[in-house]
Design an enzyme around this catalytic site. Structure first.
Site, short mmCIF file in Angstrom:
data_model
loop_
_atom_site.label_atom_id
_atom_site.label_comp_id
_atom_site.label_asym_id
_atom_site.label_seq_id
_atom_site.Cartn_x
_atom_site.Cartn_y
_atom_site.Cartn_z
N ASP A 106 -6.14 -5.27 2.22
CA ASP A 106 -5.60 -3.94 2.47
C ASP A 106 -4.86 -4.01 3.80
OD1 ASP A 106 -4.87 -1.30 2.30
OD2 ASP A 106 -6.86 -0.55 1.81
C1 NOJ Z 1 -3.97 1.46 2.64
C2 NOJ Z 1 -4.68 1.95 1.42
O1 NOJ Z 1 -6.08 1.82 1.60
C3 NOJ Z 1 -4.29 1.22 0.16
O2 NOJ Z 1 -4.88 1.86 -0.93
C4 NOJ Z 1 -2.80 1.15 0.03
O3 NOJ Z 1 -2.45 0.51 -1.17
C5 NOJ Z 1 -2.25 0.43 1.23
N1 NOJ Z 1 -2.58 1.18 2.43
C6 NOJ Z 1 -0.76 0.23 1.15
O4 NOJ Z 1 -0.10 1.42 1.35
#
Ligand code: NOJ
Length: 728
Positions: free
Chosen positions: A279
């Site tokens: 993430d």
């Molecule tokens: C953080 C989020 O937790 C995740 O779900 C998302 O896909 C990513 N950012 C990318 O934007």
């Protein structure tokens, strides 16, 4: 050198079919040509920032330079054929010319916005889920996108967590069905060869954050991890999903981004072959967790666990090469992850034509089309839950309609959170839908309260006045779009501010008031629940929200959705979920001492899991349960006994009565949405494979053999039938 790759590709075309190289072999031919910098580049994902005028690269000169040097393998937050083409061209000008992957959070639709995932989950309708994912996939791939960071399949039992809006709700079985349907909708290749990669996130147990506070620690038993949180991910892996994303959280002391235990299950037990992306910044955050000594160690721990791509923490780009040179990470470990990225690029056809997702004509013609909007409307009406109806709904619209509440006219609040590509003025509000459909009616509107100024009562008088003059009132309550989502956990999930106070005054003024509650999570609204004559829970429904609400209000669509997460009555009940364990002293209705409950509040939810009403009624008859080899068979006769065609969600729950490990008082193991015309009657057969009764107990997986109670229920609390059956 680019010529070398072309030569390799050409040779692979000339080899007879039987000897044709697999994507893995082709990837290996490229890996053999790559420098360490180029290899680590493939594992580096960076963002492009989106601004009103289009995408910009933060520190853009640097990133363009890195693209040209082959030091970026994928990007997120760049969209549109023009912009993705521009970025792709930069990557193609690198020494080996390896194309980029473009990822984006297409969570509930691209330009045509569908209901939020929790709302779609309420439909309990796999076909609706596939349809929503299919349209989102098509709009994405014709806009330069190769990869959506969806489905989010984090089971959650805590409605304070802001991200429940993105997920399936509280039930593991249903979340697994939803995962499978979303993968099918997203990933099936289109006729012109374009296809989208899906991403199962967040691996794992992100929904178990203590107290529902986003990013918080997860501390759960192995039983809960395996029985509650992991199965939807296994379903996604079994469905052939192309990628997984790490969760931000730690699990029992080890952050997910470096958690070997999790990736051992994923790759070795489940046999998953796709890639894993971290993430945002989550590899670097392992230092903040207090797990990794420094960012270099974090890079080593993540890649050794099996995390393929580093999204935006720059740990791989900064340290991987050095780690390999110093012998701390083997080059083979690096190559394994690079191979996964290259294989996906092959599968998408990017080595054949890196611009195949960049056709502006398709982009112009295939987005926000009438057919896509029709699909969004269909899914939206299937996502609306009828929570209460004292004979008021459906209504034939009378002459004088009062519409109250800011959300009735707020376009942005129709879409809800996590919309990445929509135009903010596209969604149809309830007010607009009414005006279009009933041009002859007198429609008055008052905001009544302010969605931001929570305690402002200055709009009450006007609202009460128009309610008093109307034949019918449509009262919209809820959260504004920014109140649920990532980093939007709320400690108090009552309807915000003075909304309930106003609602009670409106109910006193006009008995014909239909309440519509919008938002991203289950909320608490006891006074509304008790006093409103009719309540529709509409969530955030997307582009066609207003039309879909009206379809249900007028009876053009008979509501069929169900509650995907128990709605609490009191904050203190949270977590409240149906598949709890019995304990030695189960909760009892009477305020008895020494039972598993609080002395000052009820233990039951306001609306239990899978609760939802219809304009018609259903009768269950002749229910039988038997064991047939390796299945439990459930047969019943279902009749639509009311005045409308409609759907009934037939639910089968099981309870293992005793055994090596205790189990929940009910576990959903089969459910089917049955459509019957009014008066129609059908024999229904459902089955539960015995393998679905497996359970992770104190000593690992148990085969699930034992004595069971099988229930057929209208929802998780209201059972129509139960019987005991041995399953050996
Ligand atoms: C953080 C989020 O937790 C995740 O779900 C998302 O896909 C990513 N950012 C990318 O934007």
């Amino acid at each position: 050198m680019k010529k070398t790759i072309l030569l390799l590709l050409f040779c692979s075309i000339m080899i007879p079919i039987s000897a044709q190289k697999t994507f893995e072999q082709k990837a290996d031919s490229i890996i053999a040509l790559m420098t360490l910098d180029e290899k680590t580049g493939q594992l580096n994902m960076v963002t492009g920032n989106w601004e009103a005028t289009g995408p910009v690269l933060r520190g853009s000169d640097d990133k363009v330079k890195l693209l040209k040097e082959g030091k970026i393998g994928s990007m997120l937050n760049i969209r549109g054929t023009k912009h993705t083409r521009d970025m792709q061209a930069q990557a193609l000008s690198s020494r080996l010319g390896i194309p980029l992957l473009f990822g984006l959070d297409v969570i509930h639709g691209y330009r045509t916005v569908f209901p939020i995932p929790l709302a779609i989950s309420s439909s309990f309708d796999p076909e609706a889920i596939i349809l929503a994912s299919r349209v989102a996939a098509r709009e994405s791939v014709v806009s330069g996108i190769h990869w959506t960071f969806s489905p989010m399949i984090d089971v959650s039992r805590d409605p304070r967590w802001g991200r429940v809006m993105e997920g399936p709700g509280e039930d593991t079985y249903w979340a697994s069905i939803m995962a499978k349907a979303m993968v099918e909708g997203y990933q099936q290749p289109f006729d012109d060869g374009l296809e989208l990669m899906a991403c199962a996130k967040h691996f794992a147990a992100y929904g178990a954050a203590i107290g529902g506070r986003d990013y918080n620690t997860v501390d759960i038993s192995m039983q809960t991890l395996h029985n509650v949180y992991l199965p939807p991910f296994k379903a996604a892996a079994d469905s052939g999903i192309a990628s997984f994303m790490c969760a931000f959280n730690e699990i029992n002391g080890v952050p997910a981004s470096g958690n070997k235990y999790l990736y051992d299950i994923l790759y070795n037990t489940w046999g998953y072959k796709g890639l894993v992306v971290s993430d945002w910044g989550s590899i670097g955050e392992m230092v903040v967790h207090g797990y990794s000594k420094d960012r270099e160690t974090a890079a080593q721990q993540a890649i050794e666990a099996g995390v393929t791509i580093d999204m935006e923490s720059n740990c791989y780009s900064r340290y991987l090469k050095q780690l390999v040179e110093e012998g701390k990470v083997s080059e083979q470990t690096l190559d394994n992850e690079v191979r996964k990225v290259l294989v996906q690029k092959y599968k998408l056809g990017l080595f054949d034509d890196p611009y195949r997702y960049c056709n502006p004509e398709k982009e112009a013609n295939e987005i926000l089309t009438p057919a896509n909007r029709e699909a969004a409307r269909d899914v939206a009406r299937k996502s609306i839950i009828l929570l209460k109806n004292e004979g008021l709904l459906p209504v034939e619209m009378p002459k004088k309609i009062a519409v109250i509440g800011p959300y009735a006219g707020a376009k942005r609040d129709m879409d809800g959170n996590w919309t990445v590509a929509t135009d903010k003025d596209v969604a149809v509000t309830l007010l607009e839908a009414l005006k279009t459909r009933y041009p002859g009616s007198e429609i008055s509107f008052a905001k009544g309260f302010d969605s931001k100024e929570n305690n402002d009562r200055s709009g009450f008088e006007e609202a009460i006045t128009i309610a008093g003059k109307a034949d019918i009132v449509l009262l919209t309550l809820g959260e504004h779009w920014g109140m649920s989502g990532e980093a939007r956990s709320r400690g108090d999930i009552h309807l915000p501010g003075v909304q309930e106070e106003l609602a009670c005054k409106i109910y006193e003024t006009n008995k014909n008031t239909i309440t519509l509650v919008m938002g991203g999570r289950p909320m608490i609204f006891n006074q509304v629940s008790e006093k409103a004559p009719a309540i529709l829970y509409t969530w955030w429904l997307g582009t066609e929200a207003g039309n879909a609400m009206l379809d249900v209000i007028c009876g053009e669509y008979n509501p069929s959705a169900r509650v995907p997460m128990s709605f609490p009555k009191h904050l203190g009940q949270i977590p409240v979920y149906y598949n709890r364990k019995n304990s030695g002293r189960p909760s009892v209705d009477a305020e008895g001492n020494y039972s598993n409950r609080y002395i000052d509040i009820d233990y039951k939810p306001r609306y239990p899991f899978a609760y939802g009403l219809s304009y018609t009624s259903f009768e269950y008859k002749d229910i039988t349960v038997s064991k047939d080899n390796d299945r439990i068979l459930i047969k019943l006769n279902l009749t639509n006994t009311g005045d409308y065609d409609g759907k009934e969600l037939v639910q089968v729950y099981v309870r293992k009565l005793w055994g090596e490990s205790t189990r929940p008082i009910k576990e959903l193991k089969a459910c089917e949405n049955i459509f019957l015309k009014k008066g129609e009657n059908k024999e229904i057969e459902m089955s539960i494979p015995c393998s679905g009764l497996r359970y992770y107990g104190q000593n690992g997986w148990e085969d699930g053999k034992g004595d069971y109670k099988i229930f057929v229920g209208r929802n998780a609390e209201e059972m129509i039938f139960d019987t005991e059956i041995p399953v050996y």
